[in-house]
Each structure stands twice: as structure tokens, then as C-alpha cells.
Design an enzyme around this catalytic site. Sequence first.
Site, PDB file in Angstrom:
ATOM      1  N   LYS A 111       0.929  -1.228  -0.099  1.00  0.00           N
ATOM      2  CA  LYS A 111       0.109   0.013  -0.216  1.00  0.00           C
ATOM      3  C   LYS A 111       0.828   1.251   0.016  1.00  0.00           C
ATOM      4  O   LYS A 111       0.387   2.252  -0.454  1.00  0.00           O
ATOM      5  CB  LYS A 111      -1.059  -0.084   1.109  1.00  0.00           C
ATOM      6  CG  LYS A 111      -2.098  -1.117   0.870  1.00  0.00           C
ATOM      7  CD  LYS A 111      -3.421  -0.478   1.980  1.00  0.00           C
ATOM      8  CE  LYS A 111      -4.239  -1.749   1.982  1.00  0.00           C
ATOM      9  NZ  LYS A 111      -5.007  -1.961   0.602  1.00  0.00           N
ATOM     10  N   LYS A 192      -4.732  -9.263  -6.309  1.00  0.00           N
ATOM     11  CA  LYS A 192      -6.278  -9.425  -5.473  1.00  0.00           C
ATOM     12  C   LYS A 192      -7.221  -8.450  -5.992  1.00  0.00           C
ATOM     13  O   LYS A 192      -6.804  -7.447  -6.030  1.00  0.00           O
ATOM     14  CB  LYS A 192      -5.790  -9.203  -4.167  1.00  0.00           C
ATOM     15  CG  LYS A 192      -7.020  -9.512  -3.242  1.00  0.00           C
ATOM     16  CD  LYS A 192      -6.695  -9.280  -1.551  1.00  0.00           C
ATOM     17  CE  LYS A 192      -7.037  -7.690  -1.417  1.00  0.00           C
ATOM     18  NZ  LYS A 192      -7.550  -7.450  -0.159  1.00  0.00           N
ATOM     19  N   LYS A 195     -11.104  -3.264  -3.328  1.00  0.00           N
ATOM     20  CA  LYS A 195     -11.986  -2.134  -3.493  1.00  0.00           C
ATOM     21  C   LYS A 195     -11.161  -0.781  -4.051  1.00  0.00           C
ATOM     22  O   LYS A 195     -11.840   0.062  -4.799  1.00  0.00           O
ATOM     23  CB  LYS A 195     -12.639  -1.636  -2.052  1.00  0.00           C
ATOM     24  CG  LYS A 195     -13.232  -2.620  -1.389  1.00  0.00           C
ATOM     25  CD  LYS A 195     -13.699  -1.869  -0.155  1.00  0.00           C
ATOM     26  CE  LYS A 195     -13.773  -2.814   1.171  1.00  0.00           C
ATOM     27  NZ  LYS A 195     -12.155  -2.893   1.654  1.00  0.00           N
TER      28      LYS A 195
HETATM   29  N1  AQP Z   1     -10.394 -10.294  -3.078  1.00  0.00           N
HETATM   30  C1  AQP Z   1     -10.635 -10.942  -2.194  1.00  0.00           C
HETATM   31  N2  AQP Z   1     -10.891 -12.087  -1.736  1.00  0.00           N
HETATM   32  C2  AQP Z   1     -10.932 -12.916  -0.509  1.00  0.00           C
HETATM   33  N3  AQP Z   1     -11.073 -12.075   0.417  1.00  0.00           N
HETATM   34  C3  AQP Z   1     -10.914 -10.707   0.388  1.00  0.00           C
HETATM   35  N4  AQP Z   1     -10.883 -10.003   1.336  1.00  0.00           N
HETATM   36  C4  AQP Z   1     -10.946  -8.503   0.897  1.00  0.00           C
HETATM   37  N5  AQP Z   1     -10.438  -8.813  -0.372  1.00  0.00           N
HETATM   38  C5  AQP Z   1     -10.656 -10.169  -0.575  1.00  0.00           C
HETATM   39  C6  AQP Z   1     -11.225 -10.068   2.927  1.00  0.00           C
HETATM   40  O1  AQP Z   1     -12.331  -9.353   3.064  1.00  0.00           O
HETATM   41  C7  AQP Z   1     -12.019  -9.023   4.643  1.00  0.00           C
HETATM   42  C8  AQP Z   1     -12.272  -7.565   4.547  1.00  0.00           C
HETATM   43  O2  AQP Z   1     -11.433  -6.904   4.036  1.00  0.00           O
HETATM   44  P1  AQP Z   1     -11.135  -5.373   4.025  1.00  0.00           P
HETATM   45  O3  AQP Z   1     -12.007  -4.824   3.190  1.00  0.00           O
HETATM   46  O4  AQP Z   1     -11.414  -4.898   5.468  1.00  0.00           O
HETATM   47  O5  AQP Z   1      -9.705  -5.103   3.621  1.00  0.00           O
HETATM   48  P2  AQP Z   1      -8.744  -5.377   2.446  1.00  0.00           P
HETATM   49  O6  AQP Z   1      -8.582  -6.794   2.473  1.00  0.00           O
HETATM   50  O7  AQP Z   1      -7.546  -4.509   2.521  1.00  0.00           O
HETATM   51  O8  AQP Z   1      -9.932  -5.099   1.093  1.00  0.00           O
HETATM   52  P3  AQP Z   1      -9.409  -4.406  -0.262  1.00  0.00           P
HETATM   53  O9  AQP Z   1     -10.695  -4.638  -0.928  1.00  0.00           O
HETATM   54  O10 AQP Z   1      -8.076  -4.895  -0.774  1.00  0.00           O
HETATM   55  O11 AQP Z   1      -9.477  -3.103   0.201  1.00  0.00           O
HETATM   56  P4  AQP Z   1      -8.450  -1.740   0.099  1.00  0.00           P
HETATM   57  O12 AQP Z   1      -8.276  -1.759  -1.432  1.00  0.00           O
HETATM   58  O13 AQP Z   1      -9.262  -0.516   0.529  1.00  0.00           O
HETATM   59  O14 AQP Z   1      -7.334  -2.160   0.800  1.00  0.00           O
HETATM   60  C9  AQP Z   1     -10.683  -9.362   5.111  1.00  0.00           C
HETATM   61  O15 AQP Z   1     -10.642 -10.574   5.635  1.00  0.00           O
HETATM   62  C10 AQP Z   1      -9.873  -9.604   3.666  1.00  0.00           C
HETATM   63  O16 AQP Z   1      -8.902 -10.397   3.606  1.00  0.00           O
END
Ligand code: AQP
Length: 327
Positions: A111, A192, A195
Site C-alpha cells: 500500500k 487481488k 476496492k
Molecule cells: N479479493 C478478496 N478475496 C478474498 N477475501 C478478500 N478480502 C478482501 N478482499 C478479498 C477479505 O475481506 C475481509 C475484509 O477486507 P477489508 O475490506 O477490510 O480489507 P482489504 O483486504 O484491504 O480489502 P480491499 O478490497 O483490498 O480494500 P482496499 O483496496 O481498500 O485495501 C478481509 O478478511 C480480507 O482478507
Amino acid sequence: MKRILSGIKPSGDLNIGGYSGALQQYVAMQHEYENFFFVPDLHAVTVPQDPLELYHRSKEIAAFYVAAGVDPAKSAIFLQSQVSAHAELGWLMETQVHFGELSRMTQFKDKSDGKDAVSSALFTYPALMAADILLYQATHVPVGEDQKQHVELTRDLATRFNNRFGETFTVPEPIIQDLGCRIMSLDDPSKKMSKSNPNKNSYVLLLDEPDTIRKKLSRAVTDSEMSVRYDPENKPAVSNLLEIYSIFSEEPISVIEKRYEGQGYGGFKKDLAEAVISKLEPIQRNFREIIDSEELVRILKDGAERASAVANETLLKAKKAMGFLTF
Ligand code: AQP
């Protein structure tokens, strides 16, 4: 009683990756555990957020919990920022974590990579995440694959604290499902599904219209072999679509593979879209009913009260153990 703490950051619109790695698990597991499902809004602001968007998205994530089937009578649903013990124990955990440990966190590296201005909160994020979990004496933490390293650090910090100050925290176990713990981008199976990806075609949102879902999935990258086969190493894009299909249709991958044997990707992608649409349709309907309701406000207030009672008790125990005056 086994206890869960987990949440989805309101850092963008929720997509099917978050559904797979988090939301659907919450719904499936809720009856086995005592649950604390929170909206980690303090974590969202470790990167810049537009205040109005943060406001709406925080409400939306909470509404999705309820719309997908988390029962607020059984589970506490709350906003992290409404339980002040998170920020306070987060600070105490910062005093326990080592700079070197934080430097090794791959999510921080990903990040912060290539960015000029990186907040110090993004660096210390895992200390706050440890506090989130430890405040509830959670025995289990369901997470996607990317959060595994943070839960391992939480375990180390709980053990370190207990050894140094006396038995205070439960050491939690991560729960990582075999399938769908890492849904990949539709445009690039090496990344991955996230969002914060600026390419809207890289994900399907939980609130996407049926036609948008059909379009996005028909454009998802595949490969030139034209066979629907689960082989994550050699066919990562098709394998990712198969995982999504399996999660949304609740059918084993082997059954899906068999159905499309000897066929190309056209029919497979069309049916995949329909499976996603039919699972999302009732969630979208419930979401629209609850998002602007008094009911949601009531659920969040009640959740914060129930969460605070448990969190404040743990915080007091930790402060006493560390030698703070607590009268
Ligand atoms: N692509 C994914 N596949 C499986 N699990 C996922 N999680 C997130 N993306 C995937 C899991 O969902 C939970 C909540 O995640 P989060 O939204 O709090 O954080 P993150 O992992 O940082 O999600 P993003 O979408 O990648 O957000 P940004 O881009 O803002 O950082 C977690 O258990 C995560 O593992």
C-alpha cells in the site's frame, strides 16, 4: 463460548472479493460463535478518504452485514469509531510491537509502494488491528488470505503481553477458508480483487446492476486454451472464475468443471454471471430496505453498547496489568 471478531473496511464499495472472503463466512458461521462484526472505519482513514464517502460507506458496510443475513439479535454489529477502547488499546499495542515487525508487513509494503505521502497510521495499522481482536478476547478471526500475516502478529503480541504483564488476552486463531480466500482481479489474475483498484472492470460490486455484472464477467480475462479447468498455477484467470462460480452457486468446482467439459468460455461466463446475479438479488433488495432506516441506526447503537461493555472490561484489565492507575 467461541468468539469471533471480524470486519470489512469502508475504504471503497464492497465487491465480491469481500463477499467471498468475509461476508458470506460471517453469515455461515454466526450460529457457531458469539460474534462481534464491526465496521473498521478507523482503519479506512489510514489512507485518504473523502469524508462524505466515508460516512456513506460506513453505513453501507453495516447495512450489507444485515442484508446478507447476519442476525443483529445474535451478533453485535457496530462502528469501530463508536467504541473508544479500540483507539486506546491500539496505542497500548503500539508500545508492544516492534518497528521491525511492522516493517515486514507485506500489506504496508504494497500500500505504500510508490507513494510520496504515507501516513504513520498505515504503518502502525497492525497494532490497531491487534487491539480490535484482543479487546473481545476473540478465539477466532475469519479473514482472507491477505490478512493472515496481521493475525499472526496479533498472536505474537498477545503472547508477548501475557508473558510480560500476566495473563490478559486470549490468543486468537485465524480461520481461512480453502476456497475464495483470495479472489483475484477480473482484469489481472495476479492481483487481488480490491476496492481501491481504479479500474471498475477489475471487480463486481455487490450493488452492480445485473447488466453491469454480465458485462464485467463477459470481459473477464481468461486464456487461449478454451477449457474450463481448475488449475490455479497454469490457468489462474479461469481458476479464479471457477472459485467465484463455486462460492456463488454453492456447487463444488468439480461439478462445474464437468458441466462445461469440452465447451469454450462463452456459456460458462454467462452462467457464472447468472449465479452471481441470483445470489446478489435478495441481498440488494434487503440492502435497499435497510440502508436509510431507523432500524440500522438502532442496530448500530445497540451493537456499540454491547461491544463497549466487553471492550472496556478488557481495556481496564490491560491497563491495570501495565501499571496504570485505574480508580
Ligand atoms: N479479493 C478478496 N478475496 C478474498 N477475501 C478478500 N478480502 C478482501 N478482499 C478479498 C477479505 O475481506 C475481509 C475484509 O477486507 P477489508 O475490506 O477490510 O480489507 P482489504 O483486504 O484491504 O480489502 P480491499 O478490497 O483490498 O480494500 P482496499 O483496496 O481498500 O485495501 C478481509 O478478511 C480480507 O482478507
